[in-house]
Design a protein around this motif. Structure first.
Motif, mmCIF file in Angstrom:
data_model
loop_
_atom_site.group_PDB
_atom_site.id
_atom_site.type_symbol
_atom_site.label_atom_id
_atom_site.label_comp_id
_atom_site.label_asym_id
_atom_site.label_seq_id
_atom_site.Cartn_x
_atom_site.Cartn_y
_atom_site.Cartn_z
ATOM 1 N N THR A 11 0.834 -1.192 0.000
ATOM 2 C CA THR A 11 0.000 0.000 0.000
ATOM 3 C C THR A 11 0.876 1.252 0.000
ATOM 4 N N PRO A 12 0.334 2.391 -0.398
ATOM 5 C CA PRO A 12 1.110 3.642 -0.321
ATOM 6 C C PRO A 12 1.620 3.932 1.081
ATOM 7 N N GLN A 13 0.841 3.572 2.092
ATOM 8 C CA GLN A 13 1.271 3.805 3.472
ATOM 9 C C GLN A 13 2.499 2.959 3.824
ATOM 10 N N GLU A 14 2.525 1.721 3.343
ATOM 11 C CA GLU A 14 3.679 0.859 3.602
ATOM 12 C C GLU A 14 4.929 1.382 2.901
ATOM 13 N N VAL A 15 4.775 1.817 1.672
ATOM 14 C CA VAL A 15 5.918 2.352 0.934
ATOM 15 C C VAL A 15 6.439 3.614 1.603
ATOM 16 N N GLN A 16 5.543 4.442 2.091
ATOM 17 C CA GLN A 16 5.957 5.661 2.773
ATOM 18 C C GLN A 16 6.746 5.342 4.034
ATOM 19 N N ALA A 17 6.344 4.318 4.764
ATOM 20 C CA ALA A 17 7.083 3.905 5.961
ATOM 21 C C ALA A 17 8.484 3.416 5.589
ATOM 22 N N MET A 18 8.586 2.681 4.491
ATOM 23 C CA MET A 18 9.906 2.221 4.048
ATOM 24 C C MET A 18 10.784 3.400 3.646
ATOM 25 N N ARG A 19 10.182 4.376 2.969
ATOM 26 C CA ARG A 19 10.951 5.562 2.588
ATOM 27 C C ARG A 19 11.474 6.303 3.821
ATOM 28 N N ALA A 20 10.679 6.341 4.874
ATOM 29 C CA ALA A 20 11.102 7.027 6.099
ATOM 30 C C ALA A 20 12.312 6.331 6.729
ATOM 31 N N ILE A 21 12.304 5.015 6.729
ATOM 32 C CA ILE A 21 13.453 4.260 7.252
ATOM 33 C C ILE A 21 14.690 4.534 6.400
ATOM 34 N N LYS A 22 14.509 4.537 5.082
ATOM 35 C CA LYS A 22 15.614 4.822 4.166
ATOM 36 C C LYS A 22 16.205 6.205 4.449
ATOM 37 N N ARG A 23 15.368 7.206 4.609
ATOM 38 C CA ARG A 23 15.861 8.567 4.870
ATOM 39 C C ARG A 23 16.614 8.641 6.186
ATOM 40 N N ALA A 24 16.175 7.877 7.172
ATOM 41 C CA ALA A 24 16.822 7.924 8.486
ATOM 42 C C ALA A 24 18.220 7.315 8.449
ATOM 43 N N LEU A 25 18.398 6.224 7.718
ATOM 44 C CA LEU A 25 19.676 5.522 7.725
ATOM 45 C C LEU A 25 20.585 5.919 6.574
ATOM 46 N N ASP A 26 20.020 6.461 5.510
ATOM 47 C CA ASP A 26 20.803 6.842 4.326
ATOM 48 C C ASP A 26 20.243 8.145 3.771
ATOM 49 N N PRO A 27 20.403 9.237 4.503
ATOM 50 C CA PRO A 27 19.735 10.493 4.120
ATOM 51 C C PRO A 27 20.170 11.031 2.764
ATOM 52 N N LEU A 28 21.370 10.687 2.299
ATOM 53 C CA LEU A 28 21.824 11.161 0.993
ATOM 54 C C LEU A 28 21.391 10.240 -0.140
ATOM 55 N N GLY A 29 20.786 9.102 0.197
ATOM 56 C CA GLY A 29 20.296 8.187 -0.822
ATOM 57 C C GLY A 29 21.394 7.553 -1.648
ATOM 58 N N LEU A 30 22.517 7.180 -1.009
ATOM 59 C CA LEU A 30 23.673 6.656 -1.738
ATOM 60 C C LEU A 30 23.708 5.136 -1.825
ATOM 61 N N MET A 31 22.980 4.447 -0.954
ATOM 62 C CA MET A 31 23.068 2.989 -0.911
ATOM 63 C C MET A 31 22.140 2.352 -1.922
ATOM 64 N N ASN A 32 22.731 1.665 -2.880
ATOM 65 C CA ASN A 32 21.990 0.950 -3.925
ATOM 66 C C ASN A 32 20.825 1.774 -4.474
ATOM 67 N N PRO A 33 21.109 2.959 -4.970
ATOM 68 C CA PRO A 33 20.021 3.845 -5.433
ATOM 69 C C PRO A 33 19.284 3.238 -6.616
ATOM 70 N N GLY A 34 18.020 3.591 -6.709
ATOM 71 C CA GLY A 34 17.195 3.112 -7.827
ATOM 72 C C GLY A 34 16.583 1.752 -7.611
ATOM 73 N N LYS A 35 16.779 1.158 -6.443
ATOM 74 C CA LYS A 35 16.257 -0.174 -6.183
ATOM 75 C C LYS A 35 15.037 -0.113 -5.237
ATOM 76 N N ILE A 36 14.200 -1.071 -5.317
ATOM 77 C CA ILE A 36 12.948 -1.265 -4.550
ATOM 78 C C ILE A 36 11.938 -0.176 -4.887
ATOM 79 N N PHE A 37 12.058 1.017 -4.261
ATOM 80 C CA PHE A 37 11.064 2.078 -4.476
ATOM 81 C C PHE A 37 11.733 3.397 -4.821
ATOM 82 N N ASP A 38 13.047 3.400 -4.805
ATOM 83 C CA ASP A 38 13.823 4.638 -4.929
ATOM 84 C C ASP A 38 13.730 5.203 -6.346
#
Length: 452
Positions: free
Chosen positions: A425-452
């Protein structure tokens, strides 16, 4: 870090430019092959400071494009970090670096009289770090669960070079968030797994393998239930093969069928036990009763390890897909009762659009995981990429309709990104994005994968 650990531009070997997904190869800016966690952390600190993307790579056996690099990125291979550091037989644990192959872990466990609970056809090539990053499943899930259930501790390096030393080998550790779980199945988008403490299991004293012919899908479910009741906790594998897969595999192996006649379905069964006589008698009784009641149509029980391996070679045909087909691979999961109907609806829908298409069906029935592979060459008038997208549109629409998952084992990578919303769901994807921003705020780890 020595000069042999870095390759730049055209010096990057072709093998590191793609994976088993069939995605077009991409030559990264550079390839780094560190030998220690210290080197991984140092490299990530430099990449973070200069905002260089990083694509972690294991054995590159995934089918979703998760290990395919980008032209502006650093490919980060863990293949030199392949040590089995320790095996504790008393505690039934094994500590390994992320680049150790699954087969090396299996052999180390066997050397201590134990076993590791995950097994895949790519065991000699896939790496433990990649297995963790994709939460690998395989043949033993029905008995031991996914890779997530085998991981007791992890060491992970974050995008900025911070090392999280989570290598505590306890089953019980309720001290706040279980941070290691964030990285299992994250496909390298949150950090680089460098070491792991893995849970081992008692090695079975005896193992029996049987190939059972089935008249239809409900019979497969009925046989699964009978075997689980007769051998609680000891059913080690239940691998279902439709006739399209079974006959194709035999043709590739150039060997006759172990079964007297052709049947709609066949299942490969492994059952473990401690007493050979009791195991033989119990398996024989279940199969005889199943045949008497029409649940099974025929059965062959392996009489030696060589015969068991011969039967398993039939199931391991997917390792030949890249060489013999232009495969459009599907790795989906659905409620157990729906798998048979879903498989039939898929081939009917594909046949309606492309009469004569070639699609092979097989799966780990005990955990609700179905694989389908369509040969793009059997879809006239379409290039491989066009064929893949067209077939995916049909199959994933059915997955969404039936409440399934578009990825059971191989992750999302780049290949399944367009279809993620069929299972999240959009809510689940948003939660995943929040975790990504917290641990990799510059978006450098494996960019373009999953939902990025």
């Amino acid at each position: 870090m020595g000069p042999d650990a870095v390759a730049l531009g055209e010096a990057v070997p072709a093998a590191f430019c793609t994976d088993w997904s069939g995605a077009p190869p991409v030559r990264p800016r550079a390839l780094l092959r560190p030998r220690s966690t210290r080197e991984v952390a140092a490299a990530l600190r430099i990449c973070h400071a200069h905002r260089v993307p990083v694509v972690p790579q294991g054995g590159r056996t995934g089918l979703a494009g998760g290990a395919v690099p980008r032209a502006d990125a650093l490919a980060f291979s863990l293949d030199r970090m392949d040590a089995i550091e320790a095996v504790d037989a008393a505690a039934a644990t094994l500590t390994a670096q992320a680049g150790a192959t699954l087969q090396a872990v299996q052999q180390a466990a066997e050397g201590a009289g134990l076993r590791f609970g995950v097994d895949l056809g790519a065991r000699g090539t896939c790496q433990i770090g990649g297995n963790i990053a994709t939460n690998a499943g395989g043949n033993g899930v029905v008995q031991f669960g996914m890779m997530r259930e085998q991981v007791l501790g992890l060491e992970v390096v974050l995008a900025d070079g911070t090392v999280l030393p989570m290598l505590r080998p306890m089953l019980k550790n309720n001290t706040g968030y279980d941070l290691k779980q964030f990285f299992i199945g994250a496909e390298g988008t949150l950090g680089v797994v460098t070491r792991a403490v893995l849970r081992l299991r008692p090695a079975p004293q005896e193992l029996r393998t049987a190939l059972v012919a089935l008249p239809d899908y409900p019979a497969a479910v009925a046989l699964l239930q009978r075997l689980q009741a007769a051998f609680p906790g000891a059913l080690a594998a239940f691998e279902l093969m439709w006739a399209d897969f079974f006959t194709t595999s035999l043709a590739w192996l150039n060997q006759p069928s172990p079964l007297a006649l052709e049947h709609p379905l066949a299942v490969l069964v492994d059952v473990a036990g401690g007493d050979a006589a009791a195991l033989d008698a119990g398996l024989q009784a279940v199969l005889e009763q199943a045949m008497e009641q029409g649940v099974a149509a025929d059965a062959v029980i392996a009489q030696s390890q060589a015969q068991a391996r011969s039967l398993w070679r039939i199931r391991e045909a997917p390792t030949q897909f890249p060489a013999r087909m232009e495969p459009v691979n599907f790795d989906v999961s659905l409620p157990l009762a729906d798998i048979g109907g879903f498989a039939e609806r898929c081939v009917q829908a594909l046949a309606q659009r492309w009469p004569g298409h070639r699609t092979l069906r097989f799966g780990h029935l005990g955990d609700g995981n179905l694989h389908l592979t369509t040969d793009a060459r059997s879809l006239p008038g379409l290039a491989c990429v066009e064929a893949a997208h067209a077939v995916e549109g049909i199959v994933y629409a059915l997955v969404e309709e039936m409440g399934g998952s578009v990825s059971a084992e191989h992750g999302i990578g780049t290949h399944k990104k367009p279809w993620l919303d069929a299972s999240r769901t959009p809510q689940e994807v948003q939660a995943m994005r929040a975790i990504k921003r917290a641990l990799d705020p510059l978006g450098l780890m494996n960019p373009g994968k999953i939902f990025d």
